[in-house]
Design a protein around this motif. Structure first.
Motif, short mmCIF file in Angstrom:
data_model
loop_
_atom_site.label_atom_id
_atom_site.label_comp_id
_atom_site.label_asym_id
_atom_site.label_seq_id
_atom_site.Cartn_x
_atom_site.Cartn_y
_atom_site.Cartn_z
N GLN A 46 -4.60 -5.47 -3.85
CA GLN A 46 -5.98 -5.41 -2.81
C GLN A 46 -5.63 -5.02 -1.64
OE1 GLN A 46 -8.84 -5.82 -4.38
NE2 GLN A 46 -9.35 -4.90 -2.67
N ALA A 47 -4.33 -5.14 -0.78
CA ALA A 47 -4.24 -4.93 0.35
C ALA A 47 -3.82 -3.42 0.47
CB ALA A 47 -3.02 -5.76 1.09
N ALA A 48 -3.21 -3.21 -0.73
CA ALA A 48 -2.79 -1.50 -0.77
C ALA A 48 -3.90 -0.82 -0.96
CB ALA A 48 -1.84 -1.57 -1.95
N LYS A 49 -4.81 -1.37 -1.96
CA LYS A 49 -6.02 -0.47 -2.11
C LYS A 49 -7.00 -0.30 -0.75
CE LYS A 49 -6.80 -1.43 -7.06
NZ LYS A 49 -7.69 -2.05 -7.90
N ASN A 50 -7.01 -1.55 0.01
CA ASN A 50 -7.73 -1.50 1.41
C ASN A 50 -7.26 -0.55 2.26
OD1 ASN A 50 -9.44 -3.57 0.13
ND2 ASN A 50 -8.45 -5.11 1.27
N TYR A 98 1.75 -5.45 5.58
CA TYR A 98 3.17 -5.92 5.67
C TYR A 98 3.31 -7.33 5.12
CZ TYR A 98 7.61 -6.69 8.19
OH TYR A 98 8.94 -7.11 8.36
N THR A 99 2.47 -8.18 5.42
CA THR A 99 2.79 -9.67 5.09
C THR A 99 2.69 -9.72 3.79
OG1 THR A 99 1.52 -10.21 7.35
CG2 THR A 99 1.56 -11.98 5.50
N LYS A 100 1.82 -9.22 2.99
CA LYS A 100 1.74 -9.13 1.58
C LYS A 100 3.07 -8.49 0.88
CE LYS A 100 -2.38 -11.00 1.75
NZ LYS A 100 -2.57 -12.26 2.31
N LEU A 159 0.22 2.75 -6.21
CA LEU A 159 -0.99 2.68 -6.79
C LEU A 159 -1.34 3.58 -7.86
CD1 LEU A 159 -3.53 2.21 -3.70
CD2 LEU A 159 -3.00 0.59 -5.22
N ILE A 160 -0.90 4.90 -7.84
CA ILE A 160 -1.06 5.79 -8.99
C ILE A 160 -0.44 5.23 -10.19
CG2 ILE A 160 -0.56 7.97 -9.77
CD1 ILE A 160 -1.10 8.95 -6.79
#
Length: 160
Positions: free
Chosen positions: A11-15, A43-45, A117-118
């Motif tokens: 979710q963090a990556a998508k955001n 970074y935190t995730k 993501l891909i």
């Protein structure tokens, strides 16, 4: 538990990628505030990504276009090379600050995250997690740490 950590990172990556792809639509102050939050969250995730094994064949190519970003007068900042590196050849370099750019940091992070993501969207979840974790440790994590420091300065110490 591992699945929750991956889903949280996903979710963090998508955001993050969505933000970078729409950065041009934000005002100057909002752009830097949202970047600061997104990079810090990513970074935190990333710290909690589980260990993963690389795929059997890493010869695949994932092609995508990097978005255009513009950080204006806040693009170039002073950074420090690796503060713990002890290689004598780099000793002189370590003493001198280096010119770094938010553009390089933000797009290098984007490139590593987007690639994962891909892979994830193609159903190769294990390979995606490995890409994110491995590149966090050797590449995008350093860019994120540098960007967080620069963005903190832009948001709280610099004037627009």
């Amino acid at each position: 538990m591992e699945t929750i950590k991956v889903e949280t990172f996903l979710q963090a990556a998508k955001n993050y990628c969505n933000l970078i792809e729409s950065l041009g639509s934000l005002g100057e102050i909002e752009k830097f505030k949202q970047l600061h939050v997104a990079v810090t969250e990513l970074y935190t995730k990333g710290l909690y990504l589980p260990e993963a094994e690389p795929g059997k064949d890493d010869s695949f190519d994932i092609d995508f276009q990097l978005p255009q970003v513009d950080f204006g007068t806040h693009n170039v900042y002073w950074g420090v090379y690796d503060p713990y590196h002890s290689d004598e050849d780099l000793e002189e370099m370590m003493e001198e600050p280096l010119n770094e750019t938010l553009t390089d940091d933000i797009l290098d992070i984007y490139s590593d995250i987007k690639r994962g993501l891909i892979l994830y969207e193609q159903g190769d979840h294990a390979e995606a997690v490995w890409e994110w974790k491995y590149n966090f440790e050797i590449h995008w994590g350093t860019h994120a740490a540098s960007a967080i420091r620069a963005l903190h300065s832009v948001n709280y110490l610099a004037s627009f």
